[in-house]
Design a protein around this motif. Structure first.
Motif, PDB file in Angstrom:
ATOM      1  N   VAL A  36      31.459  35.905  42.143  1.00 54.38           N
ATOM      2  CA  VAL A  36      32.046  36.404  41.459  1.00 54.38           C
ATOM      3  C   VAL A  36      33.424  37.454  42.741  1.00 54.38           C
ATOM      4  CG1 VAL A  36      32.298  39.226  41.999  1.00 54.38           C
ATOM      5  CG2 VAL A  36      30.605  38.333  40.429  1.00 54.38           C
ATOM      6  N   ILE A  37      32.569  37.156  43.922  1.00 48.44           N
ATOM      7  CA  ILE A  37      34.167  36.731  44.725  1.00 48.44           C
ATOM      8  C   ILE A  37      34.572  36.067  44.746  1.00 48.44           C
ATOM      9  CG2 ILE A  37      33.644  36.543  47.879  1.00 48.44           C
ATOM     10  CD1 ILE A  37      31.226  37.338  48.539  1.00 48.44           C
ATOM     11  N   SER A  38      34.669  34.910  44.290  1.00 53.42           N
ATOM     12  CA  SER A  38      35.745  33.983  44.056  1.00 53.42           C
ATOM     13  C   SER A  38      36.726  34.307  43.214  1.00 53.42           C
ATOM     14  CB  SER A  38      34.746  33.182  42.425  1.00 53.42           C
ATOM     15  OG  SER A  38      36.111  31.662  43.024  1.00 53.42           O
ATOM     16  N   LEU A  39      36.140  35.861  42.311  1.00 55.08           N
ATOM     17  CA  LEU A  39      37.251  35.768  41.006  1.00 55.08           C
ATOM     18  C   LEU A  39      38.320  36.478  41.570  1.00 55.08           C
ATOM     19  CD1 LEU A  39      34.835  36.724  38.208  1.00 55.08           C
ATOM     20  CD2 LEU A  39      36.086  34.758  38.401  1.00 55.08           C
ATOM     21  N   PHE A  40      37.925  37.079  42.565  1.00 57.13           N
ATOM     22  CA  PHE A  40      39.087  38.427  43.318  1.00 57.13           C
ATOM     23  C   PHE A  40      39.594  38.133  44.527  1.00 57.13           C
ATOM     24  CE2 PHE A  40      35.535  40.535  40.310  1.00 57.13           C
ATOM     25  CZ  PHE A  40      36.305  41.003  39.457  1.00 57.13           C
ATOM     26  N   ILE A  41      39.144  37.184  45.762  1.00 57.29           N
ATOM     27  CA  ILE A  41      39.416  36.967  46.607  1.00 57.29           C
ATOM     28  C   ILE A  41      40.218  36.041  46.534  1.00 57.29           C
ATOM     29  CG2 ILE A  41      37.445  35.109  47.917  1.00 57.29           C
ATOM     30  CD1 ILE A  41      37.857  36.634  49.934  1.00 57.29           C
ATOM     31  N   GLY A  42      41.769  35.681  47.603  1.00 58.00           N
ATOM     32  CA  GLY A  42      42.069  34.617  47.663  1.00 58.00           C
ATOM     33  C   GLY A  42      43.566  34.845  48.945  1.00 58.00           C
ATOM     34  N   SER A  43      44.309  34.107  48.695  1.00 58.17           N
ATOM     35  CA  SER A  43      45.460  34.170  49.137  1.00 58.17           C
ATOM     36  C   SER A  43      46.292  35.690  48.581  1.00 58.17           C
ATOM     37  CB  SER A  43      46.450  33.573  49.282  1.00 58.17           C
ATOM     38  OG  SER A  43      46.842  33.110  48.055  1.00 58.17           O
ATOM     39  N   ASN A  44      46.501  35.884  47.235  1.00 65.85           N
ATOM     40  CA  ASN A  44      46.795  36.996  47.166  1.00 65.85           C
ATOM     41  C   ASN A  44      45.262  37.986  45.833  1.00 65.85           C
ATOM     42  OD1 ASN A  44      50.017  36.198  48.003  1.00 65.85           O
ATOM     43  ND2 ASN A  44      49.218  35.281  46.673  1.00 65.85           N
ATOM     44  N   PRO A  45      45.071  39.254  46.641  1.00 70.65           N
ATOM     45  CA  PRO A  45      44.096  39.534  46.274  1.00 70.65           C
ATOM     46  C   PRO A  45      44.305  40.570  45.156  1.00 70.65           C
ATOM     47  CG  PRO A  45      43.440  39.066  48.156  1.00 70.65           C
ATOM     48  CD  PRO A  45      44.578  39.227  48.450  1.00 70.65           C
ATOM     49  N   ILE A  46      43.243  40.453  43.954  1.00 75.24           N
ATOM     50  CA  ILE A  46      43.565  41.416  42.698  1.00 75.24           C
ATOM     51  C   ILE A  46      42.847  42.587  42.931  1.00 75.24           C
ATOM     52  CG2 ILE A  46      44.759  39.405  41.378  1.00 75.24           C
ATOM     53  CD1 ILE A  46      42.550  39.315  40.443  1.00 75.24           C
ATOM     54  N   PRO A  47      43.207  43.676  42.341  1.00 77.29           N
ATOM     55  CA  PRO A  47      42.298  44.984  42.246  1.00 77.29           C
ATOM     56  C   PRO A  47      40.872  44.749  41.469  1.00 77.29           C
ATOM     57  CG  PRO A  47      44.055  45.112  41.160  1.00 77.29           C
ATOM     58  CD  PRO A  47      44.234  44.000  42.439  1.00 77.29           C
ATOM     59  N   VAL A  48      40.284  44.359  41.216  1.00 70.21           N
ATOM     60  CA  VAL A  48      38.507  44.485  41.034  1.00 70.21           C
ATOM     61  C   VAL A  48      38.501  45.125  39.719  1.00 70.21           C
ATOM     62  CG1 VAL A  48      36.424  43.788  40.521  1.00 70.21           C
ATOM     63  CG2 VAL A  48      37.317  43.790  43.129  1.00 70.21           C
TER      64      VAL A  48
END
Length: 329
Positions: free
Chosen positions: A19-31
């Motif tokens: 779940v964290i992998s779906l939304f975290i990154g250098s450009n996070p996306i609104p969940v």
């Protein structure tokens, strides 16, 4: 620790990391916005990032990590060697050679499934060569030596293809693939990887008792009704299928199958059979955490996940060697 509780905790950790992998990154996306838009009929940028970029990346990391962790526990239990890993019988290097050959001849541009199929065929071919070289009733030492020989041959052939590559771009593509990555893959590649991984895991299922018996020695295991030769080659085939399928998609990702069984073995009472499902979940968690970690690097800094696992695993491998030497003194 209770086996059921340990599996539940590791399973919860893996699900949380996915779940964290779906939304975290250098450009996070609104969940919530991404989830809502992914359910709409009209695709948006956020929904496409979630379903076509982040989701396959998370699934491939989870299943590839689980495969490497499971196969590492299988090889260490089968060979009764704490330094064993899935690549010991040539499956990893064979898969790498098969995939590199596909890249070298440009088959991946003409047939979208060519790369994973090349990796699977390479892994199966390497395992078959080990079987023919060692012989049906080979000892553990002979099998390891045969695996080392096939690994060396596969690496030599990869070096030859790199040397003969027609352009610097081809060399770059091959080298980057060999560094190991779960990024830039689609759901199609995940579905191609999945059958081999599941089939290999299925071949492992039910062999926990036999691996437990092997800890008492081969003679004792035979007296308990275990067919050692059949068990050995069934598990070798399982490792070749599962690791070949995973490595053909992700590239070479090392040390997961070595580190995870060692970290989790004390928690299952040093029983190889109980270690199998625990190592699968632990491997999935490790690769997911490594993939999440590399996304937190500054934008524009491209670190391959295989590089990070090697930086973590190599010192651990040296520690195991020194620990083994001290135990022998």
């Amino acid at each position: 620790m209770n086996q059921g509780m340990l599996l539940a905790l590791l399973g919860l950790l893996v699900v949380s990391l996915v779940v964290i992998s779906l939304f975290i990154g250098s450009n996070p996306i609104p969940v919530f916005q991404a989830l809502q838009e992914s359910l709409d009929d009209t695709p948006t940028v956020l929904s496409m990032i979630l379903t076509e970029v982040r989701l396959p990346r998370a699934l491939i990391a989870a299943f590839a990590g689980a495969t490497l962790g499971l196969c590492g526990a299988v090889m260490q239990g089968l060979l009764r060697n704490p330094l064993a890993s899935p690549g010991l019988v040539g499956s990893s290097s064979g898969a790498a050679f098969g995939a590199v050959a596909v890249l070298y001849f440009g088959l991946g541009t003409t047939f979208w499934a060519a790369l994973p199929l090349g990796g699977m065929l390479g892994a199966l071919g390497a395992t078959l060569l080990v079987y023919l070289l060692a012989g049906r009733d080979a000892s553990i030492v002979t099998l390891i030596l045969a695996g080392v020989a096939i690994n060396s041959l596969a690496l030599a052939l990869i070096s030859l293809l790199l040397n003969l590559a027609p352009s610097p771009y081809a060399v770059r593509e091959i080298v980057l693939w060999m560094l190991g990555s779960v990024a830039s893959h689609s759901m199609n590649e995940f579905w191609i990887m999945l059958p081999g991984v599941l089939l290999g895991s299925l071949l492992v299922t039910g062999n926990g008792r036999a691996l437990n018996a092997l800890t008492l020695g081969e003679d004792t295991a035979r007296s308990m009704g275990i067919n050692i030769v059949r068990l050995r080659w069934q598990l070798f085939l399982a490792v070749a299928l599962a690791v070949g399928s995973a490595v053909s998609i992700t590239g070479a990702i090392g040390f997961v199958g070595l580190v995870i069984p060692h970290l989790l073995r004390p928690l299952v009472g040093y029983m190889p059979g109980r270690l199998l499902p625990v190592s699968a979940l632990g491997g999935a968690a490790m690769l997911l955490m490594a993939d999440i970690a590399i996304r937190l690097f500054p934008a524009g800094t491209e670190i391959k996940v295989g590089v990070l696992t090697a930086l973590v695993g190599a010192p651990f491998f040296l520690y195991l060697i020194l620990k083994t030497r001290r135990a022998q003194l």
